[in-house]
Every structure is written in C-alpha cells, then in structure tokens.
Design an enzyme around this catalytic site. Structure first.
Site, short mmCIF file in Angstrom:
data_model
loop_
_atom_site.label_atom_id
_atom_site.label_comp_id
_atom_site.label_asym_id
_atom_site.label_seq_id
_atom_site.Cartn_x
_atom_site.Cartn_y
_atom_site.Cartn_z
N ASN A 186 0.82 -1.21 0.00
CA ASN A 186 0.00 0.00 0.00
C ASN A 186 0.85 1.26 0.00
OD1 ASN A 186 -2.12 -1.80 0.21
ND2 ASN A 186 -2.31 -1.57 2.42
N HIS A 207 5.78 -0.32 -2.65
CA HIS A 207 5.34 0.51 -3.77
C HIS A 207 5.43 2.00 -3.48
CE1 HIS A 207 2.80 -3.19 -5.19
NE2 HIS A 207 4.08 -3.34 -5.38
N CYS A 226 16.71 14.62 -11.69
CA CYS A 226 17.77 14.89 -10.71
C CYS A 226 17.50 14.27 -9.34
CB CYS A 226 17.99 16.39 -10.57
SG CYS A 226 16.64 17.27 -9.71
N CYS A 247 10.17 20.40 -11.96
CA CYS A 247 11.20 20.48 -10.93
C CYS A 247 11.83 21.87 -10.93
CB CYS A 247 12.26 19.42 -11.17
SG CYS A 247 13.68 19.52 -10.04
N CYS A 305 15.86 21.49 -12.00
CA CYS A 305 16.36 21.11 -13.33
C CYS A 305 15.29 21.14 -14.41
CB CYS A 305 17.00 19.73 -13.27
SG CYS A 305 15.80 18.37 -13.11
N SER A 313 -4.45 -9.01 0.61
CA SER A 313 -3.82 -9.03 -0.72
C SER A 313 -4.24 -10.28 -1.46
CB SER A 313 -2.30 -8.98 -0.61
OG SER A 313 -1.70 -9.09 -1.89
N SER A 314 -4.63 -10.11 -2.71
CA SER A 314 -4.98 -11.27 -3.54
C SER A 314 -3.74 -11.94 -4.11
CB SER A 314 -5.90 -10.83 -4.68
OG SER A 314 -5.22 -9.90 -5.53
N ASN A 332 -7.95 -12.72 3.73
CA ASN A 332 -8.30 -11.93 2.56
C ASN A 332 -9.74 -12.21 2.14
OD1 ASN A 332 -7.28 -10.13 0.35
ND2 ASN A 332 -8.00 -11.83 -0.91
N ARG A 333 -10.39 -11.19 1.62
CA ARG A 333 -11.71 -11.38 1.02
C ARG A 333 -11.52 -11.86 -0.40
NH1 ARG A 333 -15.24 -12.66 1.36
NH2 ARG A 333 -16.95 -11.31 0.72
#
Length: 292
Positions: free
Chosen positions: A119, A136, A147, A198, A201, A239-240, A264-265
């Site tokens: 998550n 993630h 940069c 940015c 840069c 989590s599947s 898990n569902r």
C-alpha cells in the site's frame, strides 16, 4: 522483478465470509504462538479506512496508472496531477483502522517482526508501526525523475495551489468526485489545471509511488526477503497476491517450510500454499488475533 499488473483490473469473484471465523482465528493463533511473524499487507487492509481497492469482491473495475501512461505526454501528466491534487487529500485524511492498530500492538509485543506493505497510504506508519517496508512507495513524497530532487506532497500542494487558485472549488461545482485507490480522483475535465516542473532542473515530477509495470527497487526487495527469511511465519493480510510483487514472498516462506496464513476477502494466488486461509475482513480477524 516487476509489478506487472494487467490494465483494467477486475474485482475478485464474490465469495461468502467464513462462518467458522472464530475457530479459524483460534487456529491461526495456535499456529503463530511463539513464532516471530512477518506480515505482508495489501489494499484490503485499508478498505475500512475508506480507501478503495482494486480487487475486493464488489469493487468497480479500474484502470491503474502505468509509467508508460505517465510519461506519454505533458497533457496526460497534467490530467493526472489534476486528479491527484484532489485525490491525495482523501488518502491523507484517512485514519488507521482496527486492523492497522492490531498489527502495531502485535509488533510492540514482539509477535510481529516486520510489516511489508504493497500500500501507498502510509496507514501503518500513522498507526505507529515501526520500520514499515513500503514496496510501492507512498503518496506523501514526490521526486524529480531527472535529478531525484524530492519534496513532500504537502509542500507540493502549497505550490500547486498558488498556480491553481480556486481549482478545487471549480471541480466541486461539477459534481461528486470519485476517489481511486492510488491517491487519485476520477475527473473528466482538467483542462484548466496547471502543473509545475522540478524547480532545480525542469524535470518531470512524479509521486514516489511504484506504478504498475515499474520495478520495485532491488535493495527494498532484498530487505523484504530478509524479513521473511528471519521470521518464523508469514501472515498475508488483504492481498490477492495477483502480482509477483507480493506472491514471491508467499512462495519464499512456503519453500522455507514456514507457515503461511492468509486473511483476505476472495481467492488469492497462494491459497494452495497456505496452511490456513481466512476469508473475512481484516478489521475483524486481526484485532481478535492480537487479543488471542
């Protein structure tokens, strides 16, 4: 290793809640007793906090962001950032639910060794869990793709407000806003939004989130593997395991002969590897497991 998700993710097939959940929780408690537990969480742990997911039964089909889409054109990025400018606030306002708090309690008592999460909502950190491995990334950071300059999402929001005065009010006048799982919002007309580059840069700014199809940083993957290796069991929550990003850890634990428990569902890709599967809400199972 890449998080190769297919576009247009369909929700999982509807399955009934386990009617013997109390017995399954008791069995899980017996299995985990005396063991150091690594935990892998997915979007299903955060639905009780008001954050939608991609695959729970009943979820609407969604098309997740890919890096290719994000880099495709300045117009697409403007459209994305306009949606994110509204959606991230919903995620930022979300609070940890009973499942997050239960894991924090289990960590404090030495039961949970490490929490690895897919998550980006930072709810484990908000709940007080220490050393969370965010596979993630998270919604709260933004970085330059050229940069690597970084800025907090709160600070970027202040800068975007300066060049988009009244945007949120104008959008609110167009009707209800649907929030998507990745700090995004569903909007059709974003032509009046202005994005900034940015300041150092002129490069492209991107949320510090691993989009679908991107590579999870190797050092982070190595940390997560080490956490699984150093534990005595793996608990998967919400989590599947549809993508290798999470499935590889379940397989690692199974190959090492460590008990794998899944909460898990709906079905997961590792159900056949688990010593116990509990098809129920994390907000029901984890507090009871922590109390046991």
């Amino acid at each position: 290793m890449r998080t190769r998700l297919q576009l247009g993710q369909a929700p999982a097939e509807h399955t009934p809640l386990d009617d013997d959940v109390a017995e399954r929780i008791e069995l899980a408690s017996d299995i985990l007793a005396g063991r150091r537990v690594a935990v892998l969480t997915g979007a299903g742990i955060s639905t009780d906090s008001g954050i939608p997911d991609y695959r729970s039964p009943g979820s609407p089909p969604r098309t997740p962001m890919t890096l290719e889409m994000f880099l495709s054109s300045p117009e697409f990025r403007r459209h994305y950032w306009a949606r994110n400018h509204l959606g991230w606030r919903h995620m930022d306002a979300a609070l940890p639910n009973a499942a997050h708090l239960a894991l924090t309690d289990m960590q404090r008592r030495g039961v949970v060794s490490t929490v690895i999460t897919q998550n980006v909502d930072m709810l484990h950190t908000k709940a007080g869990t220490k050393g969370v491995l965010e596979l993630h990334g998270c919604y709260g950071r933004v970085r330059c793709l050229t940069c690597d300059w970084r800025i907090s999402r709160h600070r970027l929001a202040e800068e975007l407000e300066k060049v988009n005065t009244g945007f949120a009010d104008r959008v609110a006048g167009r009707g209800a806003i649907e929030v998507a799982p990745d700090a995004d919002a569903t909007l059709s007309d974003t032509s009046d939004f202005v994005m900034i580059d940015c300041p150092h840069c002129g490069g492209i700014l991107k949320p510090d989130i691993v989009y679908f199809g991107e590579t999870v940083p190797k050092p982070l993957v190595a940390q997560a593997f080490s956490a699984v290796d150093e534990s005595d069991a793996l608990l998967v929550v919400g989590s599947s395991l549809t993508v290798m990003s999470g499935l590889r850890f379940a397989r690692r634990a199974h190959r090492a002969g460590k008990p794998l428990i899944i909460v898990n569902r709906g079905h997961t890709r590792a159900d056949e590897l688990a010593v116990l599967k509990i098809d129920h809400r994390a907000g029901v199972v984890l507090p009871a497991l922590a109390a046991g």
